[in-house]
Design an enzyme around this catalytic site. Sequence first.
Site, PDB file in Angstrom:
ATOM      1  N   ALA A  60      -7.806  31.940  28.056  1.00 37.37           N
ATOM      2  CA  ALA A  60      -8.450  32.439  29.269  1.00 37.37           C
ATOM      3  C   ALA A  60      -7.696  31.840  30.451  1.00 37.37           C
ATOM      4  O   ALA A  60      -6.935  30.882  30.281  1.00 37.37           O
ATOM      5  CB  ALA A  60      -9.900  31.988  29.276  1.00 37.37           C
ATOM      6  N   GLY A  99      -8.681  31.867  24.152  1.00 33.79           N
ATOM      7  CA  GLY A  99      -9.155  33.248  24.278  1.00 33.79           C
ATOM      8  C   GLY A  99      -8.171  34.242  23.673  1.00 33.79           C
ATOM      9  O   GLY A  99      -8.571  35.311  23.188  1.00 33.79           O
TER      10      GLY A  99
HETATM   11  C1  LIG Z   1     -19.363  34.182  28.724  1.00 37.00           C
HETATM   12  C2  LIG Z   1     -18.003  33.713  29.072  1.00 37.00           C
HETATM   13  C3  LIG Z   1     -17.276  33.201  27.894  1.00 37.00           C
HETATM   14  C4  LIG Z   1     -15.862  32.876  28.251  1.00 37.00           C
HETATM   15  C5  LIG Z   1     -15.205  32.251  27.103  1.00 37.00           C
HETATM   16  C6  LIG Z   1     -13.776  31.917  27.349  1.00 37.00           C
HETATM   17  C7  LIG Z   1     -13.250  31.198  26.137  1.00 37.00           C
HETATM   18  C8  LIG Z   1     -11.808  30.924  26.250  1.00 37.00           C
HETATM   19  C9  LIG Z   1     -11.391  29.771  26.698  1.00 37.00           C
HETATM   20  C10 LIG Z   1      -9.953  29.514  26.817  1.00 37.00           C
HETATM   21  O1  LIG Z   1      -9.109  30.255  26.398  1.00 37.00           O
HETATM   22  S1  LIG Z   1      -9.543  28.081  27.601  1.00 37.00           S
HETATM   23  C11 LIG Z   1      -7.768  28.091  27.617  1.00 37.00           C
HETATM   24  C12 LIG Z   1      -7.200  27.806  26.288  1.00 37.00           C
HETATM   25  N1  LIG Z   1      -5.787  27.727  26.384  1.00 37.00           N
HETATM   26  C13 LIG Z   1      -5.153  26.629  26.738  1.00 37.00           C
HETATM   27  O2  LIG Z   1      -5.739  25.608  26.957  1.00 37.00           O
HETATM   28  C14 LIG Z   1      -3.654  26.717  26.825  1.00 37.00           C
HETATM   29  C15 LIG Z   1      -3.168  25.951  27.992  1.00 37.00           C
HETATM   30  N2  LIG Z   1      -1.745  26.099  28.155  1.00 37.00           N
HETATM   31  C16 LIG Z   1      -0.854  25.412  27.411  1.00 37.00           C
HETATM   32  O3  LIG Z   1      -1.165  24.674  26.516  1.00 37.00           O
HETATM   33  C17 LIG Z   1       0.592  25.609  27.772  1.00 37.00           C
HETATM   34  O4  LIG Z   1       0.646  26.049  29.071  1.00 37.00           O
HETATM   35  C18 LIG Z   1       1.320  26.606  26.859  1.00 37.00           C
HETATM   36  C19 LIG Z   1       0.594  27.918  26.789  1.00 37.00           C
HETATM   37  C20 LIG Z   1       1.478  26.006  25.467  1.00 37.00           C
HETATM   38  C21 LIG Z   1       2.731  26.881  27.458  1.00 37.00           C
HETATM   39  O5  LIG Z   1       3.393  25.658  27.674  1.00 37.00           O
HETATM   40  P1  LIG Z   1       4.713  25.618  28.566  1.00 37.00           P
HETATM   41  O6  LIG Z   1       5.173  24.199  28.513  1.00 37.00           O
HETATM   42  O7  LIG Z   1       5.620  26.686  28.152  1.00 37.00           O
HETATM   43  O8  LIG Z   1       4.276  25.985  30.025  1.00 37.00           O
HETATM   44  P2  LIG Z   1       3.333  25.202  31.030  1.00 37.00           P
HETATM   45  O9  LIG Z   1       4.174  24.501  32.025  1.00 37.00           O
HETATM   46  O10 LIG Z   1       2.308  24.419  30.318  1.00 37.00           O
HETATM   47  O11 LIG Z   1       2.581  26.406  31.744  1.00 37.00           O
HETATM   48  C22 LIG Z   1       3.271  27.338  32.556  1.00 37.00           C
HETATM   49  C23 LIG Z   1       2.383  27.694  33.716  1.00 37.00           C
HETATM   50  O12 LIG Z   1       1.267  28.410  33.230  1.00 37.00           O
HETATM   51  C24 LIG Z   1       0.054  27.806  33.652  1.00 37.00           C
HETATM   52  N3  LIG Z   1      -0.939  27.979  32.586  1.00 37.00           N
HETATM   53  C25 LIG Z   1      -0.767  27.719  31.284  1.00 37.00           C
HETATM   54  N4  LIG Z   1      -1.868  28.059  30.595  1.00 37.00           N
HETATM   55  C26 LIG Z   1      -2.735  28.564  31.495  1.00 37.00           C
HETATM   56  C27 LIG Z   1      -4.040  29.103  31.385  1.00 37.00           C
HETATM   57  N5  LIG Z   1      -4.683  29.213  30.218  1.00 37.00           N
HETATM   58  N6  LIG Z   1      -4.657  29.512  32.487  1.00 37.00           N
HETATM   59  C28 LIG Z   1      -4.028  29.441  33.698  1.00 37.00           C
HETATM   60  N7  LIG Z   1      -2.773  28.942  33.865  1.00 37.00           N
HETATM   61  C29 LIG Z   1      -2.146  28.515  32.774  1.00 37.00           C
HETATM   62  C30 LIG Z   1       0.426  26.343  33.843  1.00 37.00           C
HETATM   63  O13 LIG Z   1      -0.478  25.733  34.728  1.00 37.00           O
HETATM   64  C31 LIG Z   1       1.812  26.458  34.419  1.00 37.00           C
HETATM   65  O14 LIG Z   1       1.651  26.813  35.779  1.00 37.00           O
HETATM   66  P3  LIG Z   1       2.599  26.156  36.866  1.00 37.00           P
HETATM   67  O15 LIG Z   1       2.472  24.692  36.726  1.00 37.00           O
HETATM   68  O16 LIG Z   1       3.985  26.641  36.531  1.00 37.00           O
HETATM   69  O17 LIG Z   1       2.059  26.685  38.155  1.00 37.00           O
END
Ligand SMILES: CCCCCCC/C=C/C(=O)SCCNC(=O)CCNC(=O)[C@H](O)C(C)(C)COP(=O)(O)OP(=O)(O)OC[C@H]1O[C@@H](n2cnc3c(N)ncnc32)[C@H](O)[C@@H]1OP(=O)(O)O
Length: 720
Positions: A60, A99
Amino acid sequence: MVDYRVEDQFAILEINNPPVNALSLHVREGLLNGVLRASADNNVKAIILIGKGKTFPSGADIKEFSRPGKAPWLPEVGHTIESSNKPVFSALHGTALGGGLEIALFSHYRIAEKTAKVGFPEVHLGLLPGAEGTIRLPRLTGLVIAMEMITSGRQVSAKEALKFGIVDKVVEGNLLKETKAFAKSVLGQPLEPRKLSLCGVKDADQVDKYYEAALKELLKKYRGVIAPVSCLKSIRGSAQLPYKEAAELERTLFSELMSGAQSAALRYSFFAERAASRWNLPNGASSANSKPLTIKSAAVIGAGTMGSGIAICLIRSGIPVILVEQNEKMLENALRNIGYILQGSVKLGRMTVDQRSDCLRILQGAASIEKLKDVDIVIEAVYENLKLKQEIFEKLDKICKPTALLCSNTSTLDIDLIASVTSKPDRVAGTHFFAPAYIMKLLENIYGSKTSPITVATIMDLGKKIGKISVLSKTCDGFIANRMNKIGTEAAFLVEEGALPHDIDQVLEDFGMPMGVFKVSDLSGIDIGWSIRQEMAKKQGITLTLETHYVSGERYSSLADRLYNLGRLGLKTGKGWYRYNNASNSRKPIIDPDVTDMILNHCEKLRIKRRQISPQEIIERCLYATVNEGFKILEEGVAEKPEDIDIVWQYGFSFPRYRGGPMFYASQVGLKKVYERICYYHESFPYSKHWLPSDLLKKLVSHPNEVPINLWMNYTNSKL
Ligand SMILES: CCCCCCC/C=C/C(=O)SCCNC(=O)CCNC(=O)[C@H](O)C(C)(C)COP(=O)(O)OP(=O)(O)OC[C@H]1O[C@@H](n2cnc3c(N)ncnc32)[C@H](O)[C@@H]1OP(=O)(O)O
């Protein structure tokens, strides 16, 4: 955000939301509308969900969690996918996380590219997979694997995912083409058995047993952390309740976590860590406009514990190192020790025997710095003495190639003073590793007034390459980490005033620190602090005695000096603030009545009237003094942003991540309250200048809108 096209009777829904295809509102809308459109199209036989760019959705959109969200929610999108009359195939590559994996679990089939990884990292954000991930995963994998994956947040490889039953096929080559081929092989088969909401949990009858065992482990491993236990409760629900009720329980637990302080801190930490890797210098240079040099070879000067640890970090990342030590015996010992440490890594499965050999092959010892003329970077790690360091840098300046970076592992000394003896101060910087350097993740990089942007970019980049979290600090006495750390000082005063060392350690550990300050002091050695204090006194022309109570008008505690005089140097002598059973080689601290007597004696001699001290006072005194210094550090531009400070504390001092860091913690308590308590302690303890309230904090409290640093407020409902 979701491109829709039909090819060979397949509706392809390509998710296009770089960089990680997070499931933001427009992606959810695109998926929902795309699935409805494809389901209604007679020309479409099947639907394929695929990510554009480097990954399937990695979760998400975490940024949306801090704002009021908008429908359609992920579970609604998911149920639309599952109830489609056409089979839905999720084609996974990159990292299908959170998500993203939930969307895949709503699909009828999952195909993974060979290098893909899947997982539920929500627990690291203080959450659980709230779009029915805790209900669906156990239906595929069974309870034990689901419990392990969800409570640890571990990412599993495509191969493992296949073994666990999470994906139906692992493919190589063109993912879309392979997915179509797989789809063709199953088209026409009934969809009902593929709908997880209609399946049961295979081992549901064992749930109580698995739950109890997992809970016991979690409570030991994640003391004080809420989310793993909520994950477990929700998984238990998946086995004990009908699907719909289990989903309701999951949603309730998810909402509780989402509105709690721990998740706010963990989500903040996620972004803070990434923010800390970005930097801006006062001259306009920044991580965005400065290119790092490539480091192909390095030298480390000083083969003590720190130097050896730094050498390990470099060789492990494939950077050849010359380890320099004048004392040949010491050098020999260091090289042997490095071999043992790497052997330990092999035993722990962290590296292979071949990798260890590769590391040792690129490590060489040298008895003099004359051999360093070709290296790209030198990291000096001799003991903390300015004169000695200046002598070394003066020599390096003459010997090394003009483009070489000259760095010091100093933890306190002014980089400008070190750089001043060289002809290229722009190439001089601090690279402060934390002990043990090959384990601790933090690298505190320090720039001086003449350090060039290229030098800064290179050391920040080097940190990343060797697997560290790099944070940038401007030079000053102690930089961010040591300058700010007032816990030890206040803890000693609290002991003089009425608390006992183990009381303080207990309160700090209950707060979430892995170890209390007195235990840490015993572990690192009472003599270390003693030498620093003696050095400081020498500089000021002062002689410290066991009765010294003030130094240059500042309150001073000589309690630790008393321990030193008694030969109680900590764990290594079997006695320090605690006692240790050296006969059984135990590292377990035992409360020692002799220490209590020594403290009471000390107080009597200094006529200090002891009083009852509450846990609240211990936390406030230890942390607020630290926070106050943090604001001074921001005010002076030593740290560019509060996130940098908090990341230093998380990775340098193991500050509990679920509290965000001292600055974030203060914002959660409420800065006004923190400020008022700082003012109160300043009045109570006028002879400790760390209680002099920071001007920035004062401004922030009285005119919050005029101060441009309250970045971290974005992540939480601050009680300003
Ligand atoms: C009734 C309502 C119910 C709602 C239910 C919702 C249930 C779902 C929940 C979720 O999904 S919570 C999120 C779960 N996912 C994560 O935690 C993944 C987080 N991200 C990572 O672990 C890493 O980013 C990656 C995907 C493994 C990629 O790593 P990499 O080293 O390649 O890049 P990064 O520098 O970490 O990230 C690049 C850039 O992207 C931004 N970002 C990464 N993930 C997210 C995200 N999930 N949401 C928003 N932004 C994200 C990260 O901040 C970086 O941004 P910048 O620093 O470049 O601005």
